[in-house]
Enzyme design. Structure first.
Site, short mmCIF file in Angstrom:
data_model
loop_
_atom_site.label_atom_id
_atom_site.label_comp_id
_atom_site.label_asym_id
_atom_site.label_seq_id
_atom_site.Cartn_x
_atom_site.Cartn_y
_atom_site.Cartn_z
N GLU A 65 64.69 60.29 20.67
CA GLU A 65 66.02 60.87 20.94
C GLU A 65 66.62 61.49 19.68
OE1 GLU A 65 68.31 57.76 22.89
OE2 GLU A 65 67.45 58.30 24.81
N GLU A 77 61.25 57.74 29.30
CA GLU A 77 62.23 56.69 29.56
C GLU A 77 63.01 57.04 30.82
OE1 GLU A 77 65.02 55.43 26.55
OE2 GLU A 77 63.53 55.68 24.98
C1 BG6 Z 1 67.69 55.26 25.01
C2 BG6 Z 1 66.90 54.62 23.90
O1 BG6 Z 1 68.88 55.71 24.46
O2 BG6 Z 1 68.13 54.52 26.06
C3 BG6 Z 1 66.46 53.19 24.16
O3 BG6 Z 1 65.80 55.39 23.50
C4 BG6 Z 1 67.55 52.48 24.93
O4 BG6 Z 1 66.16 52.60 22.93
C5 BG6 Z 1 67.72 53.18 26.28
O5 BG6 Z 1 67.32 51.12 25.10
C6 BG6 Z 1 68.72 52.54 27.20
O6 BG6 Z 1 69.91 52.28 26.53
P1 BG6 Z 1 70.56 50.84 26.57
O7 BG6 Z 1 71.73 50.87 25.71
O8 BG6 Z 1 70.88 50.58 27.99
O9 BG6 Z 1 69.48 49.93 26.06
#
Ligand code: BG6
Length: 469
Positions: free
Chosen positions: A170, A361
């Site tokens: 990111e 993701e």
């Molecule tokens: C992304 C990141 O921003 O979202 C992860 O690459 C992160 O590291 C994921 O865990 C979800 O965000 P959160 O705050 O719900 O863990």
């Protein structure tokens, strides 16, 4: 369903959110070790006991059990990151820490034992703390050399083990989270745009140098960029809102435009002029940037809106935030759920870059309840997670039908881990429940959720089960 035969189904984690063992086997501190409350709050001086990441889910000691469970689900790939500070504890040493390198050898070998291809992120919000404190992170040009040295070290070490790499997780989040994303110790409100964009420039040059090194050291490997993907819709059809949405979207595409095309985009000139930014860019930098990525990867959780009406309050969301969309519902953390936005975004990336894309993701962070079934098995009945993922995967299939070349899908937090934005454990994403709570209690035992079996079937049928009743 139309998922290609070699579609890379899997799941994703990051070292700092799951490994724990924050000071074992020579590991140095990373920026995460002093960020017990997530990205919005100032770092502590030293690691504190309330920092759940220091133990994480103890993946460092339990990786064999976890990878076996991923294999049981049928993962073709497992996305994880290397903690930079396990390899170079301070970040600026010349010699790597052998114990750190050996740990990832064991992890990668374990994946290969089950025919699972690791997908490795070089830097996932884990800059060595010493680099943040001594050099102010990416504000320093010296970071380019430190990162290049680190990248070359791991490419050389794992050249026979890793085919898929990502540079910075990111990368566009640095504009909002300069400390955790860019290791910049200067508080955000004291950081000028000039200094921020100079830091971004250094990071982009370092990313390109890593791409170049990867291509030289492992010619058969593929290396991608990784962006926080969030489509920005105009809140209304008013032309001013459309232009505002375009401007916000460009703040994010700025990064991938450079990583994919090898040069600054035309619109950067005006943005720099209007914001008083004059970059120091050497001819060597310009040449280095020409090493472009093989594919584009991104995270996708939500879309957002933009408006010129600044009286509208921004909503919650994945770091970048934005104006809420009145047509969408949100998760318990206020992240607006938009499966069709994923199809839209996949098409935008394909139209813009004509390169393969990889969703690395996606998932639903929710509060889960561990229940005991009649036969004594403990599980989580997470139909809400299954619904979320099914809806998104159906849209991935639509995008494939639209002609987008999608390499794979790794759901976020395939096993529960510490959240990034708020550093909590009650925000769970996994197919596997981990018995660990926000107060630090719990046995760390693993339990399969209902979604475990669901995802297993999705993979076994290469997506066909998504449309079966
Ligand atoms: C992304 C990141 O921003 O979202 C992860 O690459 C992160 O590291 C994921 O865990 C979800 O965000 P959160 O705050 O719900 O863990």
């Amino acid at each position: 369903m139309n998922f290609p035969k070699d579609f890379l189904w899997g799941g994703a984690v990051a070292a700092n959110q799951c490994e724990g063992a924050y000071d074992e086997d020579g590991k140095g501190l990373s920026v995460q070790d002093v960020a017990p409350k997530g990205w919005r709050e100032a770092p502590t001086k030293l690691p504190t006991e309330d920092n759940l990441k220091l133990v994480g889910i103890d993946f460092y000691h339990r990786y064999q059990e976890d990878i076996r469970l991923f294999a049981e689900m049928g993962f073709k790939t497992f996305r994880l990151s290397i903690a930079w500070s396990r390899i170079f504890p301070q970040g600026d040493e010349l010699e790597p820490n052998e114990a750190g390198l050996a740990f990832y050898d064991r992890v990668f070998d374990e994946c290969h034992k089950y025919g699972m291809e690791p997908l490795v992120t070089l830097s996932h919000y884990e800059t060595p703390l010493h680099l943040a404190r001594t050099y102010d992170g990416w504000r320093s040009r010296q970071m380019i050399d430190f990162f290049e040295h680190y990248a070359k070290t791991v490419f050389t070490r794992y050249q026979d083990k890793i085919k898929y790499w990502l540079t910075f997780n990111e990368i566009n989040s640095i504009t909002h989270a300069p400390f955790l994303s860019g290791g910049i110790h200067t508080p955000k409100d004291e950081l000028s745009k000039q200094d921020l964009y100079q830091a971004i420039h250094h990071e982009l040059v370092a990313s390109a140098k890593a791409v170049q090194a990867c291509h030289e050291i492992i010619p058969t490997a593929q290396i991608g960029c990784m962006i926080l993907g969030m489509p920005v819709y105009p809140l209304t059809p008013a032309p001013a809102d459309v232009l505002a949405a375009m401007a916000t979207e460009r703040e994010n595409f700025f990064f991938s435009d450079i990583q994919v095309r090898g040069a600054y985009p035309a619109y950067a000139k005006r943005f720099f002029k209007e914001n008083g930014i004059e970059l120091i860019m050497t001819p060597e930098d310009t040449a280095a940037l020409k090493a472009t990525v093989d594919f584009i990867s991104f995270s996708y959780y939500m879309s957002t809106c933009e408006s010129v009406d600044k009286t509208i309050e921004a909503g919650e969301g994945n770091i970048l935030g934005g104006v809420p969309n009145p047509y969408l519902k949100a998760s318990e953390w206020g992240w607006q759920i938009d499966p069709e936005g994923l199809r839209y975004y996949l098409n935008c990336l394909a139209d813009r870059y004509q390169k393969p894309v990889f969703i690395v993701e996606n998932g639903l962070g929710a509060v889960d309840e561990l229940v005991e079934l009649e036969d004594g098995t403990k599980t989580v009945l997470d139909d809400y997670r299954i619904d979320y993922m099914r809806d998104h995967l159906v849209q991935v299939s639509e995008a494939i039908e639209d002609g987008v070349e999608v390499m794979g899908y790794t759901s976020w937090g395939c096993i529960d881990l510490v959240s990034f934005t708020t550093a909590e454990l009650r925000k769970r994403y996994g197919f596997i429940y981990v018995d660990r709570n926000d107060d630090g209690s719990g046995s760390l035992a693993r339990y399969k959720k209902k979604s475990f079996n669901w995802y297993q079937e999705v993979i076994a049928t290469n997506g066909e089960s998504l449309v079966m009743k």
